[in-house]
Each structure stands twice: as C-alpha cells, then as structure tokens.
Motif scaffolding. Structure first.
Motif, mmCIF file in Angstrom:
data_model
loop_
_atom_site.group_PDB
_atom_site.id
_atom_site.type_symbol
_atom_site.label_atom_id
_atom_site.label_comp_id
_atom_site.label_asym_id
_atom_site.label_seq_id
_atom_site.Cartn_x
_atom_site.Cartn_y
_atom_site.Cartn_z
ATOM 1 N N PHE A 233 0.763 -1.468 0.108
ATOM 2 C CA PHE A 233 -0.296 -0.127 -0.103
ATOM 3 C C PHE A 233 1.051 1.090 -0.008
ATOM 4 C CE2 PHE A 233 -1.402 3.415 2.500
ATOM 5 C CZ PHE A 233 -3.056 4.034 1.648
ATOM 6 N N SER A 234 0.312 1.927 -1.313
ATOM 7 C CA SER A 234 1.635 3.846 -0.674
ATOM 8 C C SER A 234 0.363 4.691 -0.700
ATOM 9 C CB SER A 234 2.034 3.638 -2.103
ATOM 10 O OG SER A 234 3.228 2.692 -2.314
ATOM 11 N N GLU A 235 0.684 5.508 0.388
ATOM 12 C CA GLU A 235 0.008 6.021 0.888
ATOM 13 C C GLU A 235 0.629 7.517 -0.131
ATOM 14 O OE1 GLU A 235 0.542 8.396 4.321
ATOM 15 O OE2 GLU A 235 -1.066 8.065 4.456
ATOM 16 N N ILE A 236 -0.290 7.864 -1.949
ATOM 17 C CA ILE A 236 -0.300 8.941 -2.671
ATOM 18 C C ILE A 236 -0.979 9.882 -2.309
ATOM 19 C CG2 ILE A 236 -0.573 9.188 -5.102
ATOM 20 C CD1 ILE A 236 1.266 6.103 -5.235
ATOM 21 N N SER A 237 -0.899 11.752 -2.489
ATOM 22 C CA SER A 237 -1.488 12.700 -2.260
ATOM 23 C C SER A 237 -1.329 13.313 -2.224
ATOM 24 C CB SER A 237 -1.876 13.116 -0.777
ATOM 25 O OG SER A 237 -2.525 14.109 -0.631
ATOM 26 N N PRO A 238 -1.967 14.402 -3.241
ATOM 27 C CA PRO A 238 -1.432 15.715 -3.482
ATOM 28 C C PRO A 238 -1.283 16.559 -2.077
ATOM 29 C CG PRO A 238 -3.974 15.938 -4.228
ATOM 30 C CD PRO A 238 -3.479 14.913 -3.287
ATOM 31 N N ILE B 26 -3.885 7.086 5.445
ATOM 32 C CA ILE B 26 -4.176 6.335 7.028
ATOM 33 C C ILE B 26 -4.293 6.831 8.136
ATOM 34 C CG2 ILE B 26 -2.466 4.941 8.027
ATOM 35 C CD1 ILE B 26 -0.269 4.620 6.076
ATOM 36 N N GLN B 27 -5.765 6.686 8.515
ATOM 37 C CA GLN B 27 -5.922 6.743 9.291
ATOM 38 C C GLN B 27 -5.136 6.239 10.798
ATOM 39 O OE1 GLN B 27 -8.137 9.807 8.869
ATOM 40 N NE2 GLN B 27 -7.272 9.379 7.066
ATOM 41 N N LEU B 28 -5.201 5.069 10.905
ATOM 42 C CA LEU B 28 -4.537 4.880 12.322
ATOM 43 C C LEU B 28 -3.826 3.146 11.850
ATOM 44 C CD1 LEU B 28 -6.113 2.365 13.637
ATOM 45 C CD2 LEU B 28 -6.983 4.669 14.594
ATOM 46 N N THR B 29 -2.388 3.400 12.597
ATOM 47 C CA THR B 29 -2.111 2.082 12.169
ATOM 48 C C THR B 29 -2.296 1.004 14.402
ATOM 49 O OG1 THR B 29 0.210 1.696 13.016
ATOM 50 C CG2 THR B 29 -0.713 2.277 10.612
ATOM 51 N N GLU C 52 -0.844 3.751 17.193
ATOM 52 C CA GLU C 52 -1.786 4.064 17.376
ATOM 53 C C GLU C 52 -1.813 5.598 18.835
ATOM 54 O OE1 GLU C 52 -4.635 3.934 19.441
ATOM 55 O OE2 GLU C 52 -4.410 2.314 20.266
ATOM 56 N N CYS C 53 -1.065 4.907 19.412
ATOM 57 C CA CYS C 53 -0.720 5.568 20.658
ATOM 58 C C CYS C 53 -0.295 6.572 20.679
ATOM 59 C CB CYS C 53 -0.256 4.141 21.486
ATOM 60 S SG CYS C 53 1.508 4.002 21.351
ATOM 61 N N ALA C 54 0.633 6.856 20.056
ATOM 62 C CA ALA C 54 1.377 8.425 19.680
ATOM 63 C C ALA C 54 0.369 9.142 19.464
ATOM 64 C CB ALA C 54 2.866 7.848 18.953
ATOM 65 N N TYR C 55 -1.127 8.412 18.889
ATOM 66 C CA TYR C 55 -0.993 10.434 18.431
ATOM 67 C C TYR C 55 -2.516 10.233 19.132
ATOM 68 C CZ TYR C 55 -4.441 12.809 15.478
ATOM 69 O OH TYR C 55 -5.898 13.092 15.177
ATOM 70 N N GLN C 56 -3.011 9.642 19.643
ATOM 71 C CA GLN C 56 -4.121 9.961 20.494
ATOM 72 C C GLN C 56 -3.559 9.754 22.069
ATOM 73 O OE1 GLN C 56 -6.936 7.978 18.427
ATOM 74 N NE2 GLN C 56 -6.351 5.874 18.040
ATOM 75 N N PRO D 16 4.984 6.938 12.991
ATOM 76 C CA PRO D 16 5.906 7.069 11.961
ATOM 77 C C PRO D 16 5.036 6.522 10.149
ATOM 78 C CG PRO D 16 6.489 4.602 13.768
ATOM 79 C CD PRO D 16 5.811 6.439 14.045
ATOM 80 N N THR D 17 3.401 6.195 10.891
ATOM 81 C CA THR D 17 2.511 5.734 9.837
ATOM 82 C C THR D 17 2.229 7.259 9.166
ATOM 83 O OG1 THR D 17 1.006 5.249 10.797
ATOM 84 C CG2 THR D 17 2.968 3.343 9.913
ATOM 85 N N TYR D 18 2.282 7.923 9.753
ATOM 86 C CA TYR D 18 1.151 9.603 9.304
ATOM 87 C C TYR D 18 2.653 10.119 8.140
ATOM 88 C CZ TYR D 18 -2.764 9.372 12.260
ATOM 89 O OH TYR D 18 -3.964 9.149 12.700
ATOM 90 N N PRO D 19 2.332 10.298 7.206
ATOM 91 C CA PRO D 19 3.471 11.605 6.399
ATOM 92 C C PRO D 19 4.487 11.875 6.841
ATOM 93 C CG PRO D 19 0.780 11.883 5.590
ATOM 94 C CD PRO D 19 0.979 11.526 7.042
ATOM 95 N N SER D 20 5.802 11.877 6.696
ATOM 96 C CA SER D 20 6.362 12.714 6.686
ATOM 97 C C SER D 20 7.358 11.859 8.371
ATOM 98 C CB SER D 20 6.602 14.056 7.211
ATOM 99 O OG SER D 20 6.061 14.785 7.833
ATOM 100 N N GLY D 21 6.122 11.622 8.984
ATOM 101 C CA GLY D 21 6.834 10.874 10.554
ATOM 102 C C GLY D 21 6.298 11.346 11.841
ATOM 103 N N VAL D 22 5.809 12.758 11.529
ATOM 104 C CA VAL D 22 5.728 13.646 12.473
ATOM 105 C C VAL D 22 4.135 14.494 12.495
ATOM 106 C CG1 VAL D 22 8.265 13.666 13.203
ATOM 107 C CG2 VAL D 22 6.496 15.835 11.666
#
Ligand code: AAT
Length: 292
Positions: free
Chosen positions: A6-11, A54-57, A61-65, A226-232
C-alpha cells in the motif's frame, strides 16, 4: 505502485509516498463521504485507510491518540465536559475516559461506517465506546458545534482527517469561532494540525486564525507517528479568555490506579516529560509559528 504494497499518495505530500507491505485486505467499502479500507500489514498490525490516507495503525496509534488527548486534558484541572470532533475509531474516547474527573463526553463523527468498521476490526481502539459517559452523535462536526450551547465544554478535541474531503471546514476560521464559543472561559482546544515538514503554510493559517480568536494562549506541539506523512504530526493548543492555561506545564496527571484506567492497560507513549518536550520546536518552525 509496488504490487502487494500500500502506498499513500496524495497532493498534500507531492513527490513522496510511504508504503506498507499488505498481508491481506480485510475490508473495502464506500460510505456516503469516503472510501473506507482496512488491511493487515506485515509490520504495523491492522491499518485503517480513508480515501487512500492512513488514519491509524495498531502499532503506532498510541502516539497520536494519547498526545492529542492528554496534552489538553492534563493542562487543566478537573476537566468535566469534553467534546470530540471526528475520531470515529474511538481511540480518543478511550484516552479521554482515563480521566476520572470527566462526567460527560460528546463525540460527533461524520461517517457511521468508520465507527462500525472500527468496532469490528479495531476492538482495542473502539473500546472507548464502552464507557457510559460517551454520547455518540453521527453528523458534521461543524454543524454540531455551531448549534452547541455557549460556554459548555472544558475541552474540545478535534481529531480530524486532512483538509481535503469532509474535514476541510474543520481547518477554517468560522469553525474555530464556533469552538471558542462552545468552550467555557479558560477552556482548551486541541486540533490535529498537520506536519511541520510538509504543511507549514497550513500551520501558518491556523496560527493566524487562532491568535485572532483565542484570547488565552496559542501553542503548537508535535509528536512522532511513523505511519503519518513525514513521520510527525502536530497539534494546535489554545485556550479561551479566562483562568490562564500554561500548556507547557501539566497540572493534572493520570492516575494509573484509577479503576477507569486499570481496565485499559497502561499508557504507552504519554508522560509528563514528553508533554513539556512536545512544545519545543525546531528553529525553522519556531520562526514561523512564533512570529504570527
Ligand atoms: N483517530 C484517527 C485519526 C484520524 S480520524 C479523522 C476522522 O475525522 C475520520 O473518522 C473522519 O470520518 C472524521 N471527519 C472528517 N470530517 C469530519 C467532519 N466534518 N465532522 C466530523 N467528523 C469528521 C485523523 C487522521 C489524520 C491523518 C493525517 N494524515
């Protein structure tokens, strides 16, 4: 596109795409608002994807929530009434309900399919819905807050997707005005505020709007996912006029022995040191954010 990945591609992040190896696609559907997909990845557990983003893995997910919730809730004493906008997976609810002072939690998620899919595939995240203090509203968060009575909430958490699609208005000035109105004096808001590596222009706009609207304090914090764009990813934390809030020095801790907490297992990411550290910005970001 690599077969089996899966590749996360977006403008919103042109010229780059983070990829995860797919073991199995578990769910694919189209709701009224977006495409919804769940897959089993090789290294990050199950992954929830909306419109290709990607919304969560399960693994990170703990790092974000934990951060989007405890940064605001540990910055005020005894939060009682909390509102969550978005966050249909239930992860923010799980974190809010660790706070024993909280009496009432409203959540307004636009897409019922996100709620249903999360309950089916992410039980450890959707466990947040099991707390009796939670009241689920399916609808647009913008309209919900506009109609909310003034001065109601101690804290509002905006766990929103990116500003392309149904979440666009959650990044605009009229929405922030409704947030400020719905908060009590000295109440706090924490909104998903994108990446300092990719979205400095979006952050600049949010900061400009918030400085005009929130007469208490206006701060930017960030964390690694890590799984959000740019990792932060970052958060905008503001308070309304009233008792001052010093976001950098938490006044409220999470009692590990509280019964609300024991059932959920320990925090994996948040602690008081990382709370304070989250407000330290790299020089390039500091220059833009603090000048506004
Ligand atoms: N906690 C997981 C992270 C998210 S979820 C964002 C949620 O916001 C989604 O469930 C989406 O359906 C919901 N949403 C979008 N627009 C609205 C709206 N107008 N009103 C209410 N809910 C809405 C965020 C991931 C960030 C991704 C970073 N690249």
């Amino acid at each position: 596109v690599i077969p089996g990945w899966f590749s996360e591609i977006s403008p919103m992040w042109p010229g780059e795409a983070h990829s995860l190896k797919v073991e199995k696609v578990l769910f694919q559907g189209k709701s009224e608002y977006q495409n919804v997909m769940v897959f089993q990845s090789s290294t990050y557990g199950k992954v929830l994807v909306l419109d290709g983003v990607i919304q969560l893995t399960e693994r990170d997910e703990c790092a974000y929530q934990e951060m989007i919730t405890h940064l605001p809730l540990c910055s005020i004493s005894n939060p009682k009434k909390v509102m969550v906008i978005g966050g249909g997976d239930g992860g923010v609810l799980r974190e809010v309900s660790r706070h024993s002072s909280v009496e009432h939690i409203d959540i307004c998620e636009i897409d019922k399919m996100v709620v249903d899919v999360s309950k089916q595939y992410f039980p450890e995240v959707a466990v947040g819905y099991e707390d009796p203090r939670v009241n689920l509203h399916i609808g647009d968060g913008v309209a919900f807050l506009k109609a909310a009575p003034e001065g109601t909430y101690d804290a509002i958490i905006v766990d929103s997707s990116d500003p392309i699609g149904p979440a666009q208005e959650l990044f605009e000035k009229p929405f922030f005005e409704s947030v400020a109105k719905a908060l009590r004096p000295g109440g706090v808001v924490c909104t998903q505020a994108e990446s300092i590596w990719l979205h400095m222009h979006i952050i600049e706009d949010i900061v400009t709007n918030c400085r005009q609207i929130f007469k208490g304090s206006v701060n930017y914090a960030w964390t690694t996912v890590p799984t959000y764009p740019s990792g932060v990813i970052g958060f905008m934390l503001c308070s309304t006029e009233g008792p001052p809030v010093d976001f950098k020095h938490p006044v409220n801790s999470i009692d590990a022995n509280d019964s609300h907490n024991k059932s959920k297992g320990p925090l994996k990411f948040y602690n008081p040191e990382i709370h304070t550290a989250a407000f330290c910005l790299p020089s390039f970001a500091k220059k833009v954010i603090e000048r506004k």
